[in-house]
Design an enzyme around this catalytic site. Sequence first.
Site, PDB file in Angstrom:
ATOM      1  CB  SER A  60      -1.813  -3.984   9.814  1.00 53.63           C
ATOM      2  OG  SER A  60      -1.722  -3.266   8.606  1.00 53.63           O
ATOM      3  CG  HIS A  65      -4.274  -2.427  13.426  1.00 56.28           C
ATOM      4  ND1 HIS A  65      -4.841  -3.648  13.135  1.00 56.28           N
ATOM      5  CD2 HIS A  65      -4.272  -1.728  12.263  1.00 56.28           C
ATOM      6  CE1 HIS A  65      -5.193  -3.688  11.863  1.00 56.28           C
ATOM      7  NE2 HIS A  65      -4.852  -2.537  11.315  1.00 56.28           N
ATOM      8  CB  SER A  89     -10.571  -5.970   7.834  1.00 55.34           C
ATOM      9  OG  SER A  89      -9.952  -5.179   8.843  1.00 55.34           O
ATOM     10  CG  HIS A 111      -8.395   0.761  -4.441  1.00 58.22           C
ATOM     11  ND1 HIS A 111      -7.193   1.284  -4.833  1.00 58.22           N
ATOM     12  CD2 HIS A 111      -8.108  -0.442  -3.911  1.00 58.22           C
ATOM     13  CE1 HIS A 111      -6.225   0.428  -4.551  1.00 58.22           C
ATOM     14  NE2 HIS A 111      -6.754  -0.613  -3.992  1.00 58.22           N
ATOM     15  CG  ASP A 142      -7.180   6.365  -6.211  1.00 61.99           C
ATOM     16  OD1 ASP A 142      -6.426   6.023  -5.267  1.00 61.99           O
ATOM     17  OD2 ASP A 142      -6.760   6.575  -7.364  1.00 61.99           O
ATOM     18  CB  THR A 215      -1.103   0.016  -6.169  1.00 65.99           C
ATOM     19  OG1 THR A 215      -1.038  -0.012  -7.586  1.00 65.99           O
ATOM     20  CG2 THR A 215      -1.859  -1.204  -5.660  1.00 65.99           C
ATOM     21  CD  GLN A 220      -5.450  -3.798  -2.923  1.00 70.08           C
ATOM     22  OE1 GLN A 220      -5.166  -2.606  -2.842  1.00 70.08           O
ATOM     23  NE2 GLN A 220      -6.339  -4.379  -2.140  1.00 70.08           N
TER      24      GLN A 220
END
Length: 222
Positions: A60, A65, A89, A111, A142, A215, A220
């Site tokens: 992001s 952040h 990351s 995931h 997940d 998702t 993804q």
Amino acid sequence: MAWRCHGATNGELIDNLLHARIITHERVAAAMRAVDRAHFAPRNPYMDMPQSIGYGATISAPHMHGYALEYLHEHLQPGMHALDVGSGSGYLSACMASMVGAGGRVIGIDHIPELVQGSQTALERNYPEWVRDGRVQVVVGDGRQGYADGAPYDCIHVGAAAPATPTEMLAQLKAPGRMFVPVGTMSQRIIVYDKDSSGHVTEHKVMGVQYVPLTDADKQRD
């Protein structure tokens, strides 16, 4: 971008976020100074925009952040426990770990195994003592289900958009506790959920955003 919070160095970036009043608490600024984005962002680490990290994921923008840490700072006190869903990351997990200190614990969950391995490598290379003392851990899983093995949490950050209120994660919050999460599909907003000491949950809509969806791994990667 309206924020204009870019910097030539990590320190300049944080100074600009402070100047823009995106971050206002010294503990947040100190954590973001302690964790250099260049250790986690593959290119343009100090540019205030999302960056691709592969596998359909992004790190992001720094101002997001900053907002997340600002809204969660009271629940990232020394010794507290936090969950970072969609940790990607590993950057924000590291910032959170800086704030909770040696007696605290932050779990990042993603995931995509390759992202978890990459964030683990970055953490071990740059913040090995934090890994050794257990204050930060990254796991494959997940995140839509939260991470029950580490619950309950003083706070939860979610780095991808949930289609609706993430009730399973809310169940893993302490009372009191706080969650920062983008919610929505076509139209998304950051929502801060607060659970009080009796377990009652209230929500506060913060701002409109555009995040990748929360998702499954196969979708993804597509």
